[in-house]
Scaffold this motif. Structure first.
Motif, PDB file in Angstrom:
ATOM      1  N   ARG A  52      -5.126  14.284   3.803  1.00 26.79           N
ATOM      2  CA  ARG A  52      -4.776  15.160   2.841  1.00 26.79           C
ATOM      3  C   ARG A  52      -3.550  16.296   3.016  1.00 26.79           C
ATOM      4  O   ARG A  52      -3.121  17.093   2.246  1.00 26.79           O
ATOM      5  N   LEU A  53      -3.170  16.221   4.290  1.00 27.01           N
ATOM      6  CA  LEU A  53      -1.919  16.726   4.686  1.00 27.01           C
ATOM      7  C   LEU A  53      -0.640  16.408   3.853  1.00 27.01           C
ATOM      8  O   LEU A  53      -0.453  15.401   3.986  1.00 27.01           O
ATOM      9  N   PRO A  54       0.010  17.526   3.299  1.00 30.13           N
ATOM     10  CA  PRO A  54       1.316  17.293   2.860  1.00 30.13           C
ATOM     11  C   PRO A  54       2.422  16.707   3.944  1.00 30.13           C
ATOM     12  O   PRO A  54       3.110  15.690   3.326  1.00 30.13           O
ATOM     13  N   ALA A  55       2.344  16.882   5.052  1.00 29.02           N
ATOM     14  CA  ALA A  55       3.349  16.376   5.940  1.00 29.02           C
ATOM     15  C   ALA A  55       2.992  15.050   6.216  1.00 29.02           C
ATOM     16  O   ALA A  55       3.989  14.273   6.653  1.00 29.02           O
ATOM     17  N   ILE A  56       1.781  14.358   6.110  1.00 29.56           N
ATOM     18  CA  ILE A  56       1.584  13.083   6.460  1.00 29.56           C
ATOM     19  C   ILE A  56       2.469  12.333   5.151  1.00 29.56           C
ATOM     20  O   ILE A  56       2.828  11.200   5.309  1.00 29.56           O
ATOM     21  N   GLU A  57       2.216  12.689   3.878  1.00 28.95           N
ATOM     22  CA  GLU A  57       3.020  12.114   2.908  1.00 28.95           C
ATOM     23  C   GLU A  57       4.716  12.009   3.147  1.00 28.95           C
ATOM     24  O   GLU A  57       5.298  11.152   2.956  1.00 28.95           O
ATOM     25  N   LYS A  58       4.992  13.084   3.922  1.00 27.08           N
ATOM     26  CA  LYS A  58       6.357  13.370   4.153  1.00 27.08           C
ATOM     27  C   LYS A  58       6.836  12.338   5.296  1.00 27.08           C
ATOM     28  O   LYS A  58       7.801  11.726   5.042  1.00 27.08           O
ATOM     29  N   ILE A  59       5.959  12.201   6.043  1.00 22.77           N
ATOM     30  CA  ILE A  59       6.252  11.189   7.067  1.00 22.77           C
ATOM     31  C   ILE A  59       6.079   9.811   6.635  1.00 22.77           C
ATOM     32  O   ILE A  59       7.020   8.873   6.904  1.00 22.77           O
ATOM     33  N   ASN A  60       5.299   9.505   5.653  1.00 17.30           N
ATOM     34  CA  ASN A  60       5.289   8.160   5.341  1.00 17.30           C
ATOM     35  C   ASN A  60       6.696   8.000   4.202  1.00 17.30           C
ATOM     36  O   ASN A  60       7.188   6.818   4.448  1.00 17.30           O
ATOM     37  N   THR A  61       7.118   9.008   3.546  1.00 20.02           N
ATOM     38  CA  THR A  61       8.066   8.750   2.967  1.00 20.02           C
ATOM     39  C   THR A  61       9.478   8.573   3.587  1.00 20.02           C
ATOM     40  O   THR A  61      10.267   7.499   3.604  1.00 20.02           O
ATOM     41  N   GLU A 104      12.933   2.117   6.887  1.00 24.50           N
ATOM     42  CA  GLU A 104      12.982   0.769   6.858  1.00 24.50           C
ATOM     43  C   GLU A 104      14.116   0.401   6.207  1.00 24.50           C
ATOM     44  O   GLU A 104      14.504  -0.856   6.572  1.00 24.50           O
ATOM     45  N   LYS A 105      14.752   1.195   5.286  1.00 25.82           N
ATOM     46  CA  LYS A 105      15.863   0.596   4.439  1.00 25.82           C
ATOM     47  C   LYS A 105      16.976   0.745   5.160  1.00 25.82           C
ATOM     48  O   LYS A 105      18.105   0.110   4.709  1.00 25.82           O
ATOM     49  N   ILE A 106      16.998   1.393   6.336  1.00 23.34           N
ATOM     50  CA  ILE A 106      18.427   1.467   7.127  1.00 23.34           C
ATOM     51  C   ILE A 106      18.812   0.030   7.705  1.00 23.34           C
ATOM     52  O   ILE A 106      18.029  -0.157   8.730  1.00 23.34           O
ATOM     53  N   PRO A 107      19.923  -0.460   7.577  1.00 24.70           N
ATOM     54  CA  PRO A 107      20.095  -1.757   8.350  1.00 24.70           C
ATOM     55  C   PRO A 107      20.324  -1.497  10.012  1.00 24.70           C
ATOM     56  O   PRO A 107      20.799  -0.398  10.265  1.00 24.70           O
TER      57      PRO A 107
END
Length: 64
Positions: free
Chosen positions: A40-49, A55-58
């Motif tokens: 539930r930590l907001p930081a976890i959502e930011k880490i996942n983002t 992943e999109k960076i070649p």
């Protein structure tokens, strides 16, 4: 041009160190809260983002 390369290398080193420190701090935090609380930590959502963006960076490799 070498100054630019050196600057980028130094910035990457700083980012890598900061990432390692954040990982260490999360490990310490997770020793004191439950997995459900951590989810539930907001930081976890930011880490996942950030992970999804990375992943999109070649050519980007995950941190070891």
């Amino acid at each position: 041009m070498s100054n630019l390369a050196e600057t980028i290398e130094q910035q990457n080193a700083v980012i890598r160190i900061q990432s390692e420190v954040i990982d260490e701090l999360f490990i310490l935090l997770l020793q004191h809260i439950t997995a459900e609380e951590a989810d539930r930590l907001p930081a976890i959502e930011k880490i996942n983002t950030a992970a999804k963006l990375r992943e999109k960076i070649p050519g980007a490799e995950p941190y070891e």
